[in-house]
Write a protein that holds these residues in place. Structure first.
Motif, mmCIF file in Angstrom:
data_model
loop_
_atom_site.group_PDB
_atom_site.id
_atom_site.type_symbol
_atom_site.label_atom_id
_atom_site.label_comp_id
_atom_site.label_asym_id
_atom_site.label_seq_id
_atom_site.Cartn_x
_atom_site.Cartn_y
_atom_site.Cartn_z
ATOM 1 N N GLN A 102 -6.136 3.531 -7.625
ATOM 2 C CA GLN A 102 -5.474 3.871 -6.370
ATOM 3 C C GLN A 102 -5.625 2.736 -5.370
ATOM 4 O OE1 GLN A 102 -7.337 7.081 -4.229
ATOM 5 N NE2 GLN A 102 -5.454 7.653 -3.145
ATOM 6 N N ALA A 103 -6.813 2.142 -5.318
ATOM 7 C CA ALA A 103 -7.066 1.048 -4.380
ATOM 8 C C ALA A 103 -6.181 -0.160 -4.690
ATOM 9 C CB ALA A 103 -8.543 0.656 -4.424
ATOM 10 N N GLU A 104 -5.959 -0.439 -5.972
ATOM 11 C CA GLU A 104 -5.083 -1.558 -6.349
ATOM 12 C C GLU A 104 -3.653 -1.307 -5.883
ATOM 13 O OE1 GLU A 104 -5.309 -2.373 -10.503
ATOM 14 O OE2 GLU A 104 -7.482 -2.718 -10.478
ATOM 15 N N SER A 105 -3.168 -0.087 -6.064
ATOM 16 C CA SER A 105 -1.815 0.235 -5.612
ATOM 17 C C SER A 105 -1.707 0.115 -4.097
ATOM 18 C CB SER A 105 -1.417 1.653 -6.057
ATOM 19 O OG SER A 105 -1.059 1.687 -7.411
ATOM 20 N N PHE A 106 -2.733 0.581 -3.395
ATOM 21 C CA PHE A 106 -2.723 0.472 -1.936
ATOM 22 C C PHE A 106 -2.752 -0.990 -1.498
ATOM 23 C CE2 PHE A 106 -5.072 0.297 2.139
ATOM 24 C CZ PHE A 106 -4.107 0.907 2.933
ATOM 25 N N ASP A 107 -3.510 -1.811 -2.225
ATOM 26 C CA ASP A 107 -3.569 -3.231 -1.888
ATOM 27 C C ASP A 107 -2.208 -3.895 -2.079
ATOM 28 O OD1 ASP A 107 -5.152 -5.656 -1.211
ATOM 29 O OD2 ASP A 107 -4.583 -6.246 -3.237
ATOM 30 N N ARG A 108 -1.492 -3.528 -3.163
ATOM 31 C CA ARG A 108 -0.145 -4.062 -3.380
ATOM 32 C C ARG A 108 0.780 -3.656 -2.227
ATOM 33 N NH1 ARG A 108 -1.095 -2.996 -8.858
ATOM 34 N NH2 ARG A 108 -0.219 -0.891 -8.709
ATOM 35 N N MET A 109 0.681 -2.391 -1.809
ATOM 36 C CA MET A 109 1.508 -1.925 -0.708
ATOM 37 C C MET A 109 1.157 -2.662 0.577
ATOM 38 S SD MET A 109 2.106 1.983 0.703
ATOM 39 C CE MET A 109 0.536 2.110 1.562
ATOM 40 N N SER A 110 -0.126 -2.878 0.828
ATOM 41 C CA SER A 110 -0.569 -3.573 2.036
ATOM 42 C C SER A 110 -0.038 -5.000 2.075
ATOM 43 C CB SER A 110 -2.100 -3.576 2.111
ATOM 44 O OG SER A 110 -2.609 -2.257 2.159
ATOM 45 N N GLN A 111 -0.093 -5.705 0.938
ATOM 46 C CA GLN A 111 0.438 -7.065 0.879
ATOM 47 C C GLN A 111 1.945 -7.075 1.122
ATOM 48 O OE1 GLN A 111 -0.889 -9.526 -2.435
ATOM 49 N NE2 GLN A 111 -2.692 -8.230 -2.700
ATOM 50 N N HIS A 112 2.638 -6.106 0.545
ATOM 51 C CA HIS A 112 4.085 -5.974 0.756
ATOM 52 C C HIS A 112 4.404 -5.825 2.239
ATOM 53 C CE1 HIS A 112 8.118 -4.272 0.632
ATOM 54 N NE2 HIS A 112 7.667 -3.124 1.102
#
Length: 490
Positions: A428-438
């Protein structure tokens, strides 16, 4: 005499008993299957294409169309006859079709908020049903379609057509055979351009061609402040389910299928927001939903904004301006991560297996006939032969709904606080990090409380009820309007 709402409401109490004894007509190969389609914009037009494809191979005929927009209906009647030589009756009120004994099948391609009620009414009228995805607008009403179909022994197919694609079955078999090792998790992506739907100062003027009361049906009848009635209903949670329940239901369904889950997730959490513009929509256009299935979570990522600020500032940005998904997955697809590699699904019918270093192992492809599979099951009377039986459609639709429930019940928090709270869930944290970078590439400052973090909701998958959360349980159904009430078929 046509079926009226009064007769429907009066008959609801006796529905279960009536369904259990309703006669089933077993159709032979020489019996023509007569079909009516409700909802005649984009998907309804596709249903006509599907029936035409099965006209000779499955002895099928389209005999009636219904749409509460008279302009759309008249246009589609002309098109259907010109393009396919189907001479159809057209009705503005679909209920006129239900008592017709010469109609065997109803296909439903209306907005989401109508799917369940129409499907159940059609079942009660003795019809088999093909219903678009999501099959429901909320969790409870989806279960009622399953109950109605089983009691009446009716054949009900969900419009998740990937389940009939030969290429998809090859990928499923390859993963389930263990050739990539145990499945660890699956990520569905829906990175699809979604521009502002506008925010009017005055209510939208509804055309006289449209029966707006009927269009609203089970949903609240309210003034609209977006620029268009049609299609943009997806982004209003009164009638739609955001991209989770629009494009995303296809990839959610595949992710669940690859993981082998046959019930709702025991825990769900959403993080996201409607960002980049202010409009009349209230669904998330940027979202991560985490379904915490033990041993094999399902994650879903929604992005409606383009890859960066430069693209966003163009007037003409579209699907070609979106980010790709993780690893070798495209903007719309599914990543199935296994111990020894992964499957990247990038269409409704094709994908590729890779090792963990990104080296291609094997590619898969192959089409299929989803409507044909449905019509075969209509003749055999065996719902087990359906590739997308209503139970499968209900479960995958419900995963979209529970994700949205967490979102609606959430509160806005800074990104750092969200990251700290989910760090124990690395996927979940990895997906959130991808969204944050986006979002950082778009110049959206998430250090401030702009993202909505929903609560983790614990569910009993057997009862399909949340544990100890009355607010969430209220959102498993809705307050139905007036005469447009989905009946309890339990």
């Amino acid at each position: 005499m046509s079926t009226t709402r009064r007769r429907f409401v009066q008959g609801t109490l006796a529905a279960s008993a009536a369904l259990s004894v309703m006669p089933i007509r077993v159709r032979g190969a020489n019996d023509r299957l007569r079909i009516a389609t409700i909802g005649m914009r984009a998907r309804g037009k596709t249903h006509v294409d599907y029936v035409s494809d099965c006209r000779e191979s499955h002895n099928a005929e389209l005999v009636a169309l219904a749409d509460c927009d008279k302009g759309v209906l008249e246009d589609r009647l002309k098109w259907t006859e010109k393009e396919y030589k189907f001479k159809c009756e057209g009705v503005q009120d679909y209920r006129r079709l239900l008592d017709r004994k010469d109609i065997d099948i109803i296909t439903i391609a209306t907005p989401n908020h109508w799917h369940s009620l129409m499907a159940i009414e059609a079942i009660q009228a003795g019809k088999d049903v093909y219903v678009e995805k999501p099959v429901s607008h909320n969790v409870w009403e989806g279960r009622q379609i399953v109950n109605a179909a089983r009691k009446a022994k009716k054949i009900v197919q969900t419009g998740t057509q990937s389940r009939s694609m030969h290429g998809m079955h090859k990928m499923i078999d390859y993963v389930h055979s263990g050739q990539l090792g145990k499945v660890k998790y699956a990520i569905g992506t829906c990175y699809k351009a979604r521009k502002s739907i506008g925010l009017r100062d005055t209510p939208l003027d509804i055309s006289d061609n449209i029966d707006y009361d009927l269009w609203c049906g089970p949903a609240a009848k309210v003034d609209l402040y977006r620029n268009s009635l049609h299609y943009d209903w997806h982004w209003d949670l009164n009638t739609g389910n955001g991209d989770l329940g629009n494009q995303g239901i296809h990839q959610m369904d595949l992710a669940r299928w690859f993981c082998g889950h046959t019930a709702l997730s025991p825990r769900v959490m959403s993080i996201g927001g409607r960002l980049g513009y202010k409009d009349a929509g209230n669904s998330a256009n940027t979202q991560v939903v985490f379904h915490d299935y033990p041993g094999c979570p399902v994650i879903f990522e929604v992005r409606g904004l383009p890859a960066n600020k430069e693209k966003f500032e163009k007037q003409s940005w579209g699907n070609g301006d979106m980010d790709p998904g993780p690893k070798n997955v495209g903007s719309i697809g599914v990543l199935v991560q296994c111990e020894n590699g992964y499957m990247a699904v990038n269409s409704y019918h094709s994908g590729t297996a890779y090792d963990n270093n990104g080296k291609k192992i094997k590619s898969f492809s192959g089409g299929g006939n989803h409507m044909g599979n449905f019509l075969d099951a209509v003749r055999s009377r065996k719902h087990e032969e359906l590739n997308a039986d209503i139970l499968e459609g209900h479960l995958s639709s419900a995963l979209c709904h529970t994700g949205n429930i967490s979102y609606v019940l959430g509160s806005k928090k800074p990104a750092a606080e969200i990251a700290a709270q989910i760090k124990s869930q690395p996927i979940q944290a990895e997906s959130f990090d991808r969204m944050s970078q986006h979002l950082s590439h778009l110049g959206i400052d998430i250090s401030k409380p702009v993202l909505t973090m929903g609560p983790q909701l614990d569910m009993n998958p057997q009862t399909e009820r949340f544990n100890g959360n009355d607010d969430a349980n209220k959102m498993l159904t809705r307050a139905y309007r007036g005469e447009f009430v989905v009946p309890d078929m339990s």
